[in-house]
Design an enzyme around this catalytic site. Sequence first.
Site, short mmCIF file in Angstrom:
data_model
loop_
_atom_site.label_atom_id
_atom_site.label_comp_id
_atom_site.label_asym_id
_atom_site.label_seq_id
_atom_site.Cartn_x
_atom_site.Cartn_y
_atom_site.Cartn_z
N GLU A 1 -0.27 -1.95 47.71
CA GLU A 1 -1.59 -1.29 47.80
C GLU A 1 -2.17 -1.34 46.40
O GLU A 1 -1.70 -0.62 45.51
CB GLU A 1 -1.44 0.16 48.24
CG GLU A 1 -0.90 0.35 49.64
CD GLU A 1 -1.84 -0.13 50.70
OE1 GLU A 1 -3.06 -0.20 50.45
OE2 GLU A 1 -1.36 -0.49 51.78
N LYS B 1 9.94 6.16 42.75
CA LYS B 1 9.62 6.23 41.33
C LYS B 1 8.15 6.59 41.16
O LYS B 1 7.26 5.77 41.40
CB LYS B 1 9.89 4.91 40.61
CG LYS B 1 9.92 5.15 39.09
CD LYS B 1 9.54 3.96 38.26
CE LYS B 1 8.06 3.79 38.04
NZ LYS B 1 7.41 4.86 37.27
N GLU C 1 -12.19 -3.50 37.84
CA GLU C 1 -11.98 -2.11 38.26
C GLU C 1 -11.93 -1.21 37.01
O GLU C 1 -11.16 -1.47 36.09
CB GLU C 1 -10.66 -1.99 39.02
CG GLU C 1 -10.42 -0.60 39.56
CD GLU C 1 -9.04 -0.45 40.21
OE1 GLU C 1 -8.04 -0.92 39.64
OE2 GLU C 1 -8.98 0.16 41.29
N CYS D 1 -8.57 4.66 44.44
CA CYS D 1 -8.54 3.20 44.65
C CYS D 1 -9.72 2.75 45.49
O CYS D 1 -10.22 1.64 45.27
CB CYS D 1 -7.23 2.79 45.29
SG CYS D 1 -6.85 3.71 46.78
P1 NAD Z 1 0.02 0.81 37.44
O1 NAD Z 1 0.09 -0.46 38.21
O2 NAD Z 1 -0.02 0.75 35.97
O3 NAD Z 1 1.30 1.73 37.79
C1 NAD Z 1 1.62 2.10 39.11
C2 NAD Z 1 3.11 2.39 39.18
O4 NAD Z 1 3.83 1.21 38.85
C3 NAD Z 1 3.59 3.47 38.20
O5 NAD Z 1 4.63 4.20 38.82
C4 NAD Z 1 4.13 2.65 37.06
O6 NAD Z 1 5.12 3.33 36.31
C5 NAD Z 1 4.72 1.47 37.79
N1 NAD Z 1 4.84 0.23 37.00
C6 NAD Z 1 4.14 -0.12 35.89
N2 NAD Z 1 4.58 -1.33 35.45
C7 NAD Z 1 5.54 -1.74 36.30
C8 NAD Z 1 6.35 -2.91 36.39
N3 NAD Z 1 6.26 -3.89 35.51
N4 NAD Z 1 7.23 -2.99 37.41
C9 NAD Z 1 7.34 -2.02 38.32
N5 NAD Z 1 6.61 -0.89 38.30
C10 NAD Z 1 5.71 -0.74 37.30
O7 NAD Z 1 -1.20 1.59 38.05
P2 NAD Z 1 -1.77 3.01 37.63
O8 NAD Z 1 -2.55 2.83 36.39
O9 NAD Z 1 -0.67 4.01 37.64
O10 NAD Z 1 -2.70 3.33 38.87
C11 NAD Z 1 -4.00 2.88 38.97
C12 NAD Z 1 -4.06 1.65 39.85
O11 NAD Z 1 -3.51 1.93 41.13
C13 NAD Z 1 -5.49 1.23 40.11
O12 NAD Z 1 -5.58 -0.17 40.02
C14 NAD Z 1 -5.74 1.67 41.54
O13 NAD Z 1 -6.73 0.97 42.21
C15 NAD Z 1 -4.40 1.48 42.15
N6 NAD Z 1 -4.25 2.30 43.37
C16 NAD Z 1 -4.30 1.69 44.58
C17 NAD Z 1 -4.21 2.44 45.75
C18 NAD Z 1 -4.25 1.78 47.11
O14 NAD Z 1 -3.88 2.42 48.08
N7 NAD Z 1 -4.71 0.55 47.24
C19 NAD Z 1 -4.06 3.82 45.67
C20 NAD Z 1 -4.02 4.42 44.41
C21 NAD Z 1 -4.11 3.64 43.26
#
Ligand code: NAD
Length: 497
Positions: free
Chosen positions: A269, A194, A401, A303
């Site tokens: 992650e 997803k 962040e 990230c």
């Molecule tokens: P997010 O957590 O809002 O969403 C990430 C994914 O989760 C998306 O596909 C989203 O649709 C899904 N999602 C949202 N709510 C959900 C729920 N309740 N249940 C299941 N899935 C759900 O994050 P974002 O805004 O898309 O991305 C930014 C974040 O990702 C930042 O915090 C960044 O640091 C982190 N990130 C971490 C890494 C790593 O490797 N550590 C890499 C890239 C991004």
Amino acid sequence: MSNTFQISPGVQQRMGRVQPLLIDGEWREAQGGATTDVYGPSCGSVISKAASASDADTELAVAAARRSFDSGVWTGMTPAARAKILWKVADLLEAYSAEIAELEMLDAGKFYSSAKEGEVPFAAECFRYYAGWCTKIEGTTKQISTVPGQDFHVYTQREAVGVAALIVPWNGPLVQAAWKIAPALAAGCSCILKPAAETPLSTVRLGEILIEAGVPAGVFNLLLGDGPGVGQALAAHPDVDKISFTGSTQVGKRIVNAAQGNLKKVSLELGGKSPIVIFDDANIEEAIVGAAQAIFSNAGQVCVAGSRLYVQASVYEQVVTGIADIAKQMRVGASTDPEHNMGPLISEKHLNAVSKMIDQGVAEGGVIVTGGGRLELGGGYFVEPTVFSDVNHSMSIVKDEVFGPVLVAMPFTESDDIVALANDSEYGLAASVWTQDIGKAHKTAAAIRAGLLWINCHGIPDMAVPFGGYKQSGWGRENGYEALLQYTELKSVVAKL
Ligand code: NAD
């Protein structure tokens, strides 16, 4: 949208249709026909539409993955045959790299050249790396002592964990997906991916490539839709054995709660607030350029972005001025125009969130050295590269962040415990240390509680290098053999001879 990039007819056509779901080898609309708009971050207008999976679609995708796993159509294939298919995925990614780079540019705000020369080859490299591991998933033999005088043959073996749900964010749609799909398939799992609702385009193309390369129907399924709906349903589903999630710490905690029902295996992650520590004996010119890249590349939506800067007092002014000068010279604008070198934030919602955090930083007493403003450029979502000084650890701009091009800079002296400052965060994803004193470099790296430490560089990834966080930056690791193991169960077999 900029006139400088001529979108190819194939990509035009692709964007003109509803991005479909892939369930059991079939591309289809969502049941009930729901769609969501996909916005281009550089132009702020709708560039495509995507199917929005219903609960019924999620059920079908999980059932298809389960059937394919139980049938042995993938796990029963020889490891060498699976490896060939993963290698073919890499070849096809390269063959279609121009088209995929265009999609990543339009949908995720990447620059064409960085997607074409960076993201796409890196995703291909990921599939090749795990193709190599398919034939090397091994157990061990053991000797036991509990039953003297009897002969036993005792061994361990690694088995695929089963059905894996893979949830990825929007900041690196193709690479983040590859980092999960490749080890999951190498281990023998069937999966459901997803992507973020903001960025479905390159993942649909990747799904087509997986099918073209020979991944059997049902082994790879793609669900498009929002997180609270589709993502949450996958995280809670009793027939999903493993969830691998990349995204925010806040949602990561929801995943953990949702996964409780069947205690599925979870790897996470999550976010970061990664420190950069520059000592006065560093190569200062290199450190300035490195620190600027660490926060401004991909407009800070990384990230492992180096978002907290600690500089030894004697070189503090020089370093902060140097980074601010780079920020002032950055050409912010549409990623469709190669003249620019910092692109957009992903969405209006995210732009608003970043602007609010900058305003709060000012309200709490932080001083903006450069940047801080939104930029009205052709309807896209732009913010200036921003550097804050006069901040401290009680401020939200230092603790939270931002996930944007916003750096907070703080001086330190000999009397400060720089390791304690670097560790004063709920996150522990990454850090970099800049010094020419090799002893100081390694001692500081050892003392910082983070999963990824760079010395005299920042943000260099590699498929061989495990990637993941301490503390609230996550559980488990991506990349390397370590990631592969997370898609396996370990079985011990004790045979009395
Ligand atoms: P997010 O957590 O809002 O969403 C990430 C994914 O989760 C998306 O596909 C989203 O649709 C899904 N999602 C949202 N709510 C959900 C729920 N309740 N249940 C299941 N899935 C759900 O994050 P974002 O805004 O898309 O991305 C930014 C974040 O990702 C930042 O915090 C960044 O640091 C982190 N990130 C971490 C890494 C790593 O490797 N550590 C890499 C890239 C991004």
